[in-house]
Design a protein around this motif. Structure first.
Motif: not given
Length: 200
Positions: A24-25, A147, A156, A178-179
């Motif tokens: 994730p970012d 993921k 995640t 929440d990423d």
């Protein structure tokens, strides 16, 4: 493989993680320096320290991401086998408590192109591999992500391997809904090397 199956990892370690490109970012940003160092490092022997037989204690959160505080403990034996001169390894974990018996396996494969490890985990009842945890070691500490879904919701997964000494290793797995902004640990394992096999 669903996350409910996955959290039976140790380290997993066994027990432990991202499929390539699925980090994730936020997690990607938080680990950019570590990722750069990792990709510059030839990590094909990073698991060599773990080959052998270990006494394992596992604490497992039964219902992650529900607010539950219900943990269960297991004790058992972990055996880590070298495969392909260290380019892969096989982990076998057999653990019990008073009411249940879990048998897990992790097959870890090194990708020379990305210089990262893919950690595949299964249990005796499922008989299949799913999405691997992906990552590697920086400064002696292994961090792996993937993921997955938990109860139909995307999460995640982060799996961390921290050698304490030549004869002790600590493992933690955590989930984030929440990423990667917040994490809840659901698997804690500690391995102690068994030098005298007559005591197994």
């Amino acid at each position: 493989m669903t996350a409910m199956k996955k959290f039976f990892i140790p380290w997993l370690a066994g027990c432990l993680v991202i499929a390539a490109g699925l980090l994730p970012d936020r997690a990607q940003s938080d680990t950019s320096a570590a990722t750069t160092a990792m990709t510059a490092h030839d990590g094909q022997h990073d698991f060599d320290f773990e080959f052998g037989t270990w006494k394992t204690h596992v604490s497992l959160l039964k219902q992650p991401l529900t607010g539950s505080k219900n943990w269960v403990d297991y004790d058992g034996i972990t055996v880590v086998h070298k495969v392909w001169n260290g380019l892969a390894n096989l982990v076998e974990l057999d653990m019990k408590n008073a009411s249940s018996h879990l048998q897990l396996a992790s097959f870890r494969l090194y990708d020379p192109a990305s210089r990262q490890w893919n950690l595949y985990v299964t249990n005796r009842r499922s008989g299949t591999f799913g999405v691997p945890n992906v990552g590697g070691f920086t400064n002696g500490r292994g961090v792996f992500y993937d993921k997955e879904t938990l109860d139909g919701k995307p999460i995640t997964v982060r799996f961390v391997i921290t050698p304490r000494s030549a004869d002790a290793i600590h493992f933690e797995q955590a989930f984030s809904a929440d990423d990667g902004k917040t994490w809840e640990t659901n698997w804690i394992a500690d391995d102690t090397r068994i030098k005298d096999h007559s005591k197994i």
